[in-house]
Design an enzyme around this catalytic site. Structure first.
Site, PDB file in Angstrom:
ATOM      1  N   GLU A   1     124.429  44.175   6.521  1.00  0.00           N
ATOM      2  CA  GLU A   1     123.893  45.540   6.698  1.00  0.00           C
ATOM      3  C   GLU A   1     123.428  45.767   8.128  1.00  0.00           C
ATOM      4  OE1 GLU A   1     124.774  47.295   4.389  1.00  0.00           O
ATOM      5  OE2 GLU A   1     125.015  45.759   2.841  1.00  0.00           O
TER       6      GLU A   1
ATOM      7  N   HIS B   1     126.200  46.600  10.446  1.00  0.00           N
ATOM      8  CA  HIS B   1     126.576  48.016  10.353  1.00  0.00           C
ATOM      9  C   HIS B   1     125.769  48.888  11.315  1.00  0.00           C
ATOM     10  CE1 HIS B   1     129.423  48.198   7.128  1.00  0.00           C
ATOM     11  NE2 HIS B   1     128.612  47.797   6.178  1.00  0.00           N
TER      12      HIS B   1
HETATM   13  N1  BES Z   1     128.155  50.311   2.752  1.00  0.00           N
HETATM   14  C1  BES Z   1     128.034  49.364   1.715  1.00  0.00           C
HETATM   15  C2  BES Z   1     127.337  49.894   0.498  1.00  0.00           C
HETATM   16  C3  BES Z   1     128.187  50.781  -0.375  1.00  0.00           C
HETATM   17  C4  BES Z   1     129.113  50.217  -1.224  1.00  0.00           C
HETATM   18  C5  BES Z   1     128.036  52.145  -0.387  1.00  0.00           C
HETATM   19  C6  BES Z   1     129.890  51.024  -2.027  1.00  0.00           C
HETATM   20  C7  BES Z   1     128.806  52.949  -1.172  1.00  0.00           C
HETATM   21  C8  BES Z   1     129.737  52.381  -2.011  1.00  0.00           C
HETATM   22  C9  BES Z   1     127.221  48.152   2.198  1.00  0.00           C
HETATM   23  O1  BES Z   1     127.259  47.925   3.552  1.00  0.00           O
HETATM   24  C10 BES Z   1     127.857  46.941   1.578  1.00  0.00           C
HETATM   25  O2  BES Z   1     128.951  46.625   1.925  1.00  0.00           O
HETATM   26  N2  BES Z   1     127.171  46.291   0.648  1.00  0.00           N
HETATM   27  C11 BES Z   1     127.690  45.158  -0.057  1.00  0.00           C
HETATM   28  C12 BES Z   1     126.966  43.902   0.309  1.00  0.00           C
HETATM   29  C13 BES Z   1     127.652  43.058   1.328  1.00  0.00           C
HETATM   30  C14 BES Z   1     126.937  41.742   1.517  1.00  0.00           C
HETATM   31  C15 BES Z   1     129.111  42.815   1.113  1.00  0.00           C
HETATM   32  C16 BES Z   1     127.490  45.414  -1.523  1.00  0.00           C
HETATM   33  O3  BES Z   1     126.807  46.374  -1.866  1.00  0.00           O
HETATM   34  O4  BES Z   1     128.023  44.662  -2.324  1.00  0.00           O
HETATM   35 ZN    ZN Z   2     129.014  47.153   4.244  1.00  0.00          ZN
END
Ligand code: BES
Ligand code: ZN
Length: 901
Positions: free
Chosen positions: A306, A309
């Site tokens: 995060e 990002h």
């Molecule tokens: N931007 C995503 C969160 C997200 C996911 C928003 C799907 C809308 C729809 C966030 O940066 C993300 O990728 N989160 C991952 C965790 C990461 C460690 C791979 C998640 O939520 O699994």
């Molecule tokens: Zn992400």
């Protein structure tokens, strides 16, 4: 220009004649009534003659009488729910240049975990509401009317009116606060240019802990009251990651502060809102007494992801969702870079093979999609947050980095960030910068990987003095697709120091191995038998199929070499150079062995290699004790065990025994009890092996798990069942639960109800549906619908369903589909129902039955998941047919079993 607002319907994106510059937003949530009121003043630049302003709004009640553009009142206002747009028409063309659009609106704090929503928590034993936002991908429009497209960047100035005893957070620091009676008004500083999906608000009761980066940026972790201890680990990772990224991207963290907060109801794992990152509890909080080693690792990876990002995504944003992978693939890749540097002992880059493997698995389906995918409606976006965007995305970046070299790559990334800061970029923009920096044909190379779905398998064979290579698209259904790639091939021959890199540009190519091998053995080791390995360190996104001659030598040569080096080390323990060479060699060796297992497994599923030969290969791993190798071996073992239930029921028991024999020595060495000073990876390996042995039905492990569970049940503080082995014990208990002897299930439920920690709850939920008894599985599934389980946690129960329970789960899904759809429709969690319940089936008839049920019920949010699941069923069915026709399978199984005995 045409006269009707209707002309703006059915478009993928908003028209460009007017764009927002600044949003001044005032919001007043009512946490008791679960509603909110809002007022927006949006500075808009009108750049072409228009009588209309077109922006997004959904599920909002816009007060039409309040709308003004400067002094003008609209003559025509239309809100199209299906298109999620608000069209405001005036009786004349608007003046070109800047003007302010104002309006009032109201909405609901919904229960859907998106837009502006309500989450529940306990405070002093009482249930309370908090107000939270989750806007990615396209849900800011459910909180305020806006140009809800990542390319319309604007500045945001928020004002919140909230009960004065609550904490109210947003992206920026508080500029001013005034209190009037029981309500306080909080004014936040204006943000830099940013996209709507990154705006965030959280209102509730929290405690926090704080630290700061070397640049002085304040970083806080907010938790439930009294839980800040659990935020320490994430805070530490956050501060270090920010410092690291600042150097890596050669750009300071863009905002004045960073807050991170745990939200009890949260549909994803975490969300990178600019300056206010929100997390699921389990992805942020770490507690020595409650968390396992793998929980800890997940927290580190999530925080690092995060925070990456904040640069890659927030400062530089994808121009449209087609380029989502630029956000997600990069953040995933960079998170490994950060965690490797923070925790080198975790061997993080070796574990990266998990990401590559999931990408390869999904992308071997005909129903996969290219990394860059067309998006026509907001409802299609959620579905592309998948393994292609994340895992394949991250893997092709890694492939490119290792092709270009780490330093050049980093330099180019830093220029890319500088060039597109506060703005948007497309995939091609990144390639252009990399191409300029490196002089390599990056665009041509990478386009084959991002605009084309799938990947190649490279057939390698020796012909005289040549190593001949041929590429063909790899598909799990055994067919070979039309795809062709520019493949950055890496290879080594006899030694890791004799490496060759080249681009495979055509269908076939060859390398002269004599030249190649001449330079071998720089690490001092002469090899009798030549071995050739392609895809060094598995940095390539492709599979390799060696011919029999090459395959036969490979695993044994590697193992022999490893042993001989170990022997040398044993005799000369103080030789540091040797130790260094050795540890480098070992890591590579482990990745290599893991890669070979994964490729062979995939080739076997596609019926390009027999299960018989896969079993023989696995058998060569019987003295392995490394986490990386065994984690891949274990997952392959579990898949084999499942497929043979249907393919060869008569042999299933023997095959399971064979697999147990393979994993048992390492498991016995580790035992159930943690040892002083043991490595992080050994701790993870213990938990992995014990759960696998339970799943394979190993009686002693199951009995020991049950024994320890009973002690734990009586004394929750016992040292006999620490978090790392708890899941194995829970699964062991559930293996023996039946309707007629259900005390284990009830005991788990009791622990669930008494546990206040989400981590413990999730561990139990992941076990409840794993009983072989159908009625118990059904009971666990129905438990999901009670208010004891948060909607965010459904996938734990779904993920644990036993093979014996697949039929009852499918019937349950059909019966409850309307409810499931209503409750989970707006989150990506809906596809988990399909992805967990459909793929365990292995027959053509079942695929047809599922297809028939969903005819007329399909929605864009799960359509792809359904098609992929059905394809998986058909792939299994084909594999089963092929396994049944393997003439030597039974004989080989007996032979391998006897060799052991
Ligand atoms: N931007 C995503 C969160 C997200 C996911 C928003 C799907 C809308 C729809 C966030 O940066 C993300 O990728 N989160 C991952 C965790 C990461 C460690 C791979 C998640 O939520 O699994
Ligand atoms: Zn992400």
């Amino acid at each position: 220009m045409a006269a009707s607002p209707d002309q703006f319907r059915g478009q993928a994106r908003l028209p460009h004649f007017a764009a927002p510059l600044r949003y001044d937003l005032r919001l007043r949530p009512d946490l008791a009534a679960c509603t909110f009121t809002g007022a927006a003043a949006i500075a808009v630049a009108v750049s072409a003659p228009t009588r209309f302003l077109v922006l997004n709004a959904a599920e909002l009640d816009v007060d039409r009488a309040s709308i003004r553009f400067q002094d003008l009142a609209p003559t025509d206002v239309a809100q199209f729910e299906e298109d999620e747009i608000l069209v405001i028409g005036f009786d004349r063309d608007l003046p070109l240049g800047e003007g302010v659009l104002t309006m009032d609106f109201t909405g609901t704090l919904n229960d859907q975990m998106r837009g502006f929503y309500r989450s529940k928590y306990l405070y002093n034993g009482e249930s309370r509401n908090m107000a939270v936002t989750q806007f990615e991908a396209a849900d800011a429009r459910r909180c305020f009317p806006c140009w809800d497209d990542p390319a319309f960047k604007a500045k945001f100035k928020l004002t919140l009116e909230v009960p004065s005893d609550l904490v109210a957070l947003s992206n920026m620091p508080v500029a001013k606060e005034t209190v009037s009676g029981s309500i306080k008004t909080v004014y936040y500083e204006e943000s830099p240019l940013m996209s709507t999906y990154l705006v965030a608000i959280v209102v509730g009761i929290f405690d926090y802990i704080e630290s700061s980066t070397s640049e002085g940026t304040k970083v806080r972790v907010y938790t439930q009251v009294g839980k800040t201890n659990q935020g320490k680990f994430a805070l530490d990772v956050a501060v270090k990651s920010l410092d690291l990224y600042k150097d890596y991207f050669a750009t300071p963290y863009p905002l004045p502060k960073l807050d991170m907060i745990a939200i009890p109801d949260f549909s994803a794992g975490a969300m990178e809102n600019y300056g206010l990152v929100t997390y699921r509890d389990t992805a942020l909080l770490y507690d020595e007494l409650l968390s396992s080693a793998s929980n800890k690792q997940q927290v580190a990876i999530t925080v690092a992801h995060e925070l990456a990002h904040q640069w890659f995504g927030n400062l530089v944003t994808m121009e449209w969702w087609t380029h989502l992978w630029l956000n997600e693939g990069f953040a995933s890749w960079v998170s490994y870079l950060a965690v490797e540097s923070l925790f080198p002992e975790w061997n993080n880059w070796t574990q990266f093979l998990d990401e590559t493997t999931s990408g390869l698995k999904l992308d071997a389906l005909a129903e996969s999609h290219p990394i860059e995918v067309e998006v026509n409606h907001a409802s299609e976006i959620d579905a592309i947050f998948d393994s292609i965007s994340y895992d394949k995305g991250a893997s092709v970046i890694r492939m490119l980095q290792s092709y270009l070299g780490a330093e050049r790559f980093q330099k180019a990334l830093a220029s890319y960030i500088k060039k597109y800061a506060y703005s948007n970029a497309k995939t091609e923009d990144l390639w252009a910068v990399l191409e300029e920096e490196s002089g390599e044909p990056v665009k041509d190379l990478m386009t084959t990987w991002t605009k084309q779905q799938g990947y190649p398998v490279i057939y390698a064979k020796i012909n005289g003095r040549d190593l001949e290579l041929e590429q063909a698209q790899f598909l799990s259904d055994g067919s070979s697709g039309p795809g062709m790639w520019l493949v950055p091939v890496t290879s080594c021959c006899g030694s890791y120091d004799a490496q060759k890199k080249f681009l495979l540009k055509d269908k076939t190519d060859k390398i002269n191995i004599e030249e190649f091998a001449a330079s071998q053995s720089a690490d001092g080791e002469k090899n009798q038998n030549i071995w050739i390995k392609l895809n060094i360190n598995q940095t390539g996104f492709y599979r390799v199929k060696y011919d029999d001659e090459l395959a036969a030598g490979l695993v044994n040569a590697i193992k022999a070499k490893k042993l001989s080096l170990m022997d040398k080390i044993g005799k000369d323990k103080k030789n540091l150079a040797l130790l260094y060479t050795f540890s480098r060699f070992l890591t590579r060796c482990h990745i290599l062995l893991a890669g070979i297992v994964e490729d062979s497994y995939a080739l076997s599923v596609a019926c390009k290699q027999t299960l018989t030969s896969l079993l023989r290969l696995l058998n060569a791993y019987n003295d392995e004790s490394d986490y990386t190798v065994l984690s891949h071996v274990t997952s392959v073992c579990l898949s084999i065990s499942k497929i043979t239930v249907d393919a060869t029921p008569d042999l299933n028991k023997d095959i399971k025994q064979l697999l147990i024999n393979l994993l048992l020595p390492a498991a016995i060495k580790l035992g159930w009890d943690p040892k002083d000073g043991e490595s992080h990876l050994d701790v993870m390996l213990r938990s992995l092996l014990l759960t696998a042995l339970v799943r394979l039905g190993h009686n002693e492990t199951i009995n020991e798990g049950i024994r320890r569970f009973h002690i734990f049940f009586e004394d929750r503080k016992t040292s006999l069942l620490p978090p790392d082995t708890r899941k194995a014990a829970y699964l062991a208990v559930m293996r023996t639960v039946r309707t007629s002897s259900r005390s284990g299930y009830d005991a788990l439920l009791k622990i669930y109800r008494e546990a206040s920690e989400p981590l413990e709850k999730s561990r139990i939920l992941g076990s409840l549906s794993s009983s072989p008894d159908k009625d118990i599985v059904l009971e666990a599934l129905n438990f999901m619908f009670t208010d004891e389980v948060r909607n965010q946690d459904s996938f734990y129960i779904l993920g644990g369903i036993s093979l014996e329970g697949r039929e009852v789960a499918w019937t349950w899904l059909k019966e409850n589909w309307d409810y499931v759809l209503k409750t989970w429709k707006s989150s990506s969690l809906i596809s988990d129902f399909i992805k967990s319940i459909v793929p365990p089936f292995t027959s053509e008839e079942k695929a047809t039955e599922v297809t028939e049920f969903f005819a007329g019920r399909i929605k864009p949010s799960f359509e792809r998941a359904l098609k992929q699941s059905l394809e998986r069923v058909r792939i299994s069915s084909r594999w089963i047919e092929s396994i049944r026709s393997e003439p030597k399978l039974g004989q080989t199984v007996q032979e391998l079993l006897q060799a052991k005995a």
